[in-house]
Design a protein around this motif. Structure first.
Motif, mmCIF file in Angstrom:
data_model
loop_
_atom_site.group_PDB
_atom_site.id
_atom_site.type_symbol
_atom_site.label_atom_id
_atom_site.label_comp_id
_atom_site.label_asym_id
_atom_site.label_seq_id
_atom_site.Cartn_x
_atom_site.Cartn_y
_atom_site.Cartn_z
ATOM 1 N N ASP A 35 0.833 -1.217 0.000
ATOM 2 C CA ASP A 35 0.000 0.000 0.000
ATOM 3 C C ASP A 35 0.864 1.263 0.000
ATOM 4 O O ASP A 35 0.571 2.242 -0.694
ATOM 5 C CB ASP A 35 -1.014 -0.004 1.161
ATOM 6 N N SER A 36 1.968 1.224 0.758
ATOM 7 C CA SER A 36 2.879 2.384 0.778
ATOM 8 C C SER A 36 3.424 2.633 -0.629
ATOM 9 O O SER A 36 3.486 3.776 -1.096
ATOM 10 C CB SER A 36 4.081 2.133 1.705
ATOM 11 N N PHE A 37 3.807 1.547 -1.330
ATOM 12 C CA PHE A 37 4.388 1.702 -2.669
ATOM 13 C C PHE A 37 3.358 2.162 -3.698
ATOM 14 O O PHE A 37 3.698 2.896 -4.624
ATOM 15 C CB PHE A 37 5.091 0.417 -3.103
ATOM 16 N N THR A 77 2.363 13.417 10.648
ATOM 17 C CA THR A 77 1.633 13.173 11.890
ATOM 18 C C THR A 77 1.496 11.672 12.102
ATOM 19 O O THR A 77 1.505 10.894 11.154
ATOM 20 C CB THR A 77 0.205 13.766 11.860
ATOM 21 N N ASP A 78 1.371 11.311 13.357
ATOM 22 C CA ASP A 78 1.019 9.925 13.692
ATOM 23 C C ASP A 78 0.483 9.923 15.116
ATOM 24 O O ASP A 78 0.775 10.817 15.905
ATOM 25 C CB ASP A 78 2.234 8.983 13.573
ATOM 26 N N ILE A 79 -0.299 8.909 15.445
ATOM 27 C CA ILE A 79 -0.802 8.729 16.802
ATOM 28 C C ILE A 79 0.261 8.041 17.653
ATOM 29 O O ILE A 79 0.184 8.027 18.872
ATOM 30 C CB ILE A 79 -2.112 7.883 16.782
ATOM 31 N N ASP A 104 -4.141 12.759 16.522
ATOM 32 C CA ASP A 104 -5.189 11.844 16.066
ATOM 33 C C ASP A 104 -5.697 12.410 14.733
ATOM 34 O O ASP A 104 -6.435 13.398 14.718
ATOM 35 C CB ASP A 104 -6.294 11.795 17.124
ATOM 36 N N VAL A 105 -5.235 11.830 13.637
ATOM 37 C CA VAL A 105 -5.504 12.347 12.284
ATOM 38 C C VAL A 105 -5.159 13.845 12.264
ATOM 39 O O VAL A 105 -4.000 14.197 12.506
ATOM 40 C CB VAL A 105 -6.934 12.002 11.809
ATOM 41 N N PHE A 106 -6.124 14.756 12.025
ATOM 42 C CA PHE A 106 -5.787 16.185 11.943
ATOM 43 C C PHE A 106 -6.006 16.933 13.265
ATOM 44 O O PHE A 106 -5.831 18.158 13.295
ATOM 45 C CB PHE A 106 -6.674 16.859 10.882
HETATM 46 C C1 SAM Z 1 -1.058 1.575 7.198
HETATM 47 S S1 SAM Z 1 0.032 2.497 8.188
HETATM 48 C C2 SAM Z 1 0.753 3.605 6.953
HETATM 49 C C3 SAM Z 1 2.140 4.095 7.320
HETATM 50 C C4 SAM Z 1 2.822 4.875 6.208
HETATM 51 N N1 SAM Z 1 2.121 6.096 5.891
HETATM 52 C C5 SAM Z 1 2.992 4.054 4.966
HETATM 53 O O1 SAM Z 1 2.335 4.346 3.959
HETATM 54 O O2 SAM Z 1 3.792 3.091 4.992
HETATM 55 C C6 SAM Z 1 -1.088 3.564 9.102
HETATM 56 C C7 SAM Z 1 -0.412 4.568 10.039
HETATM 57 O O3 SAM Z 1 -1.445 5.362 10.655
HETATM 58 C C8 SAM Z 1 -1.116 5.566 12.010
HETATM 59 N N2 SAM Z 1 -2.343 5.844 12.759
HETATM 60 C C9 SAM Z 1 -3.230 4.974 13.307
HETATM 61 N N3 SAM Z 1 -4.219 5.643 13.921
HETATM 62 C C10 SAM Z 1 -3.962 6.960 13.742
HETATM 63 C C11 SAM Z 1 -4.626 8.146 14.161
HETATM 64 N N4 SAM Z 1 -5.768 8.113 14.870
HETATM 65 N N5 SAM Z 1 -4.074 9.339 13.818
HETATM 66 C C12 SAM Z 1 -2.914 9.386 13.114
HETATM 67 N N6 SAM Z 1 -2.231 8.293 12.706
HETATM 68 C C13 SAM Z 1 -2.757 7.101 13.011
HETATM 69 C C14 SAM Z 1 -0.438 4.281 12.430
HETATM 70 O O4 SAM Z 1 0.350 4.467 13.597
HETATM 71 C C15 SAM Z 1 0.377 3.962 11.171
HETATM 72 O O5 SAM Z 1 1.650 4.565 11.235
#
Ligand code: SAM
Length: 203
Positions: A35-37, A77-79, A104-106
């Motif tokens: 998914d990242s790629f 950002t990240d949680i 938490d998201v935005f």
């Molecule tokens: C599927 S991973 C994607 C990571 C990276 N962006 C990638 O594409 O490889 C989802 C990411 O969302 C983060 N995440 C989960 N809940 C979240 C929230 N409520 N707010 C922000 N980030 C969150 C997770 O910690 C994780 O790093």
């Protein structure tokens, strides 16, 4: 995973440098995956220089770093604090700067962006045992939060890139957000699901 195969259609110079800088992520941080790629493939069609970008749920930072290395001004950002630390460490190794926000998201993000990205946790399930992949009962808890706040986080003419899975019924999801027009920028069939990257613009 065969990284060269996964990145076949991408600018390998940037990707190789970023993957090298990320190294082996700690167990709690989501590693660069299919998914990242696919998100990188979609991002490679965007001219980055001078853009302001918000990479929501940055994980290892792979998406935000890809934007920053091409001249974008990037907020990540990240949680998960560990994910932000991993991203900052990789940015330092690459000699680039990104702004980290624990959010938490935005929710804790101020300002507006030219581009907002989200590769969300999207697996449906009753329990959230791994916040990197589990997206609540229908897999869309985090996606809905992103879509709800996206309009107020975008600059005029800004847009969002969002990954959805066939597990989440993308057509139905997007039909519920009539304020956006959307285009499918990239798709990939993997095992039991199809992934899509949507480009979302305010009507
Ligand atoms: C599927 S991973 C994607 C990571 C990276 N962006 C990638 O594409 O490889 C989802 C990411 O969302 C983060 N995440 C989960 N809940 C979240 C929230 N409520 N707010 C922000 N980030 C969150 C997770 O910690 C994780 O790093």
């Amino acid at each position: 995973m065969n990284l060269l195969k996964a990145t076949a259609q991408l600018d390998k110079t940037h990707i190789k440098r970023i993957i090298h800088a990320i190294g082996t992520p700690s167990k709690t941080v989501y590693p660069p995956s299919e998914d990242s790629f696919l998100m990188l493939q979609a991002l490679s069609s965007v001219e980055m220089n001078g853009l302001t970008v918000c990479d929501v749920g940055t994980g290892t930072g792979i998406l935000g770093l890809f934007c920053a290395i091409q001249g974008a001004d990037v907020t990540v950002t990240d949680i998960d604090e560990t994910a932000l630390q991993a991203t900052l460490a990789a940015a330092k190794r690459l000699g680039i700067v990104v702004e980290p926000i624990l959010s938490d998201v935005f929710a804790s993000v101020n300002g507006r962006f030219d581009l907002a990205l989200f590769n969300p946790p999207y697996l449906p399930g009753k329990e959230v045992s791994d916040s990197a992949v589990d997206g609540g009962p229908d897999g869309l808890t985090l996606t809905r939060k992103f879509l709800k706040d996206l309009p107020s986080q975008l600059k005029e003419n800004g847009h969002g890139l969002l990954l959805l899975s066939s597990l989440n019924n993308p057509r139905k999801v997007i039909s519920q957000y009539r304020e956006f027009s959307f285009e499918v920028l990239a798709t990939k069939q993997i095992f039991f699901e199809e992934l899509q990257v949507l480009d979302l613009r305010l009507r």
